[in-house]
Design a protein around this motif. Sequence first.
Motif, short mmCIF file in Angstrom:
data_model
loop_
_atom_site.label_atom_id
_atom_site.label_comp_id
_atom_site.label_asym_id
_atom_site.label_seq_id
_atom_site.Cartn_x
_atom_site.Cartn_y
_atom_site.Cartn_z
N ILE A 36 0.83 -1.21 0.00
CA ILE A 36 0.00 0.00 0.00
C ILE A 36 0.86 1.25 0.00
O ILE A 36 0.63 2.18 -0.78
CB ILE A 36 -0.95 -0.01 1.21
N PHE A 39 3.12 1.48 -3.51
CA PHE A 39 2.49 1.57 -4.82
C PHE A 39 1.12 2.25 -4.83
O PHE A 39 0.88 3.12 -5.67
CB PHE A 39 2.37 0.16 -5.43
N ILE A 40 0.23 1.86 -3.91
CA ILE A 40 -1.15 2.36 -4.01
C ILE A 40 -1.28 3.79 -3.50
O ILE A 40 -1.90 4.64 -4.16
CB ILE A 40 -2.11 1.43 -3.25
N VAL A 43 -0.33 6.55 -5.92
CA VAL A 43 -1.35 6.78 -6.94
C VAL A 43 -2.49 7.62 -6.37
O VAL A 43 -3.00 8.53 -7.03
CB VAL A 43 -1.88 5.44 -7.49
N VAL A 44 -2.86 7.34 -5.11
CA VAL A 44 -3.90 8.13 -4.42
C VAL A 44 -3.47 9.59 -4.36
O VAL A 44 -4.27 10.50 -4.62
CB VAL A 44 -4.15 7.58 -3.00
N LEU A 195 -7.15 1.80 -9.67
CA LEU A 195 -5.98 1.49 -8.85
C LEU A 195 -6.15 1.93 -7.40
O LEU A 195 -5.59 1.32 -6.48
CB LEU A 195 -4.72 2.13 -9.44
N THR A 196 -6.90 3.01 -7.17
CA THR A 196 -7.03 3.55 -5.82
C THR A 196 -8.24 3.03 -5.07
O THR A 196 -8.34 3.17 -3.85
CB THR A 196 -7.11 5.09 -5.86
N VAL A 199 -7.95 0.78 -1.69
CA VAL A 199 -7.09 1.19 -0.58
C VAL A 199 -7.86 1.33 0.73
O VAL A 199 -7.38 0.93 1.80
CB VAL A 199 -6.32 2.49 -0.91
#
Length: 306
Positions: A36, A39-40, A43-44, A195-196, A199
């Motif tokens: 998280i 990578f995630i 993006v957020v 992608l987000t 999360v």
Amino acid sequence: MLNTLLPILIAIGIGVACRKTQVVSQKSIDDLRGLISTFIIPVVIFKAFYLITFDRATITIVLTMLVLLTLAFLLGYPLRRFFGESGYTVPFLCTSYEGGMLGYPMFAMIMGQENLHYYACADLGVTLFVFSVFLMLMLSHNNGSASVKSCVEIAKKSPAMWALLVGLIVGVLGLGGAIASSPVGTLVDTTLSFLTQPVGMLVLIIIGYNFQLDPAVNAMSLRMLVCRYGVQIVLALIAFPLLTALDALNPFTTAALALQFLMPPSFMVSIYLNTKGKTTSFMSIFLSINTVAGILLFLLVKVFVL
């Protein structure tokens, strides 16, 4: 209320079930935190900033929130002595707000989807604080050093900080708007949203996994809730008169700020701040309690005040 509260409770419950059944190991949870944060979350961050626009009221609220959130962190320092070995987490738990996973859906449900941009205005300063000052403070604490040089070195190695920088550059230069209106705009937005999207659920599962009932820890978590709301009352008493005097508020931004002051701290704290043992349980229980309390209190504020 159930539309917002039930999915949160189910996600936390899944985390609890994963721990009790050992379907997921602690190592897997630690690996998930790494996934998280690496990578995630970047993006957020990029998604939050690449379409950013500024006007006078927005800038006023952003600057005010940056100062107040820093003040909240400082107010947490004298409270550390009431929490023993977990005291180092208190300043981090006194500041920031969880907007992306709680604030936005709560505001849309209660104030209307069409008014969501007012919450985005109130949340902009919080987002800037969380993904710059707050993140840097957590990384510096984990690294055992808070010098300017060490902070710069940490920032260079942090995907989240690079995502913040790139997102701000793209947004301020107006490139985000150009991308959004171009033939690839829908593709970019769909990809970022995809992608987000997970999360929120993943972070709540991590919180649930670390949620363990312990009378001593529960009492400490409730004490932390009282301390946090005490700090938030101080911030509210500063923010509302100041922003009213500066003509930066309307009924919807007032509601957005009220919601901010009631929300739990950013769930980023459970991803980036290193904890172990009872401190991990304390923080997870506190975040869970504050989440439910924040939702219920905002509903009461909406009915009886706003």
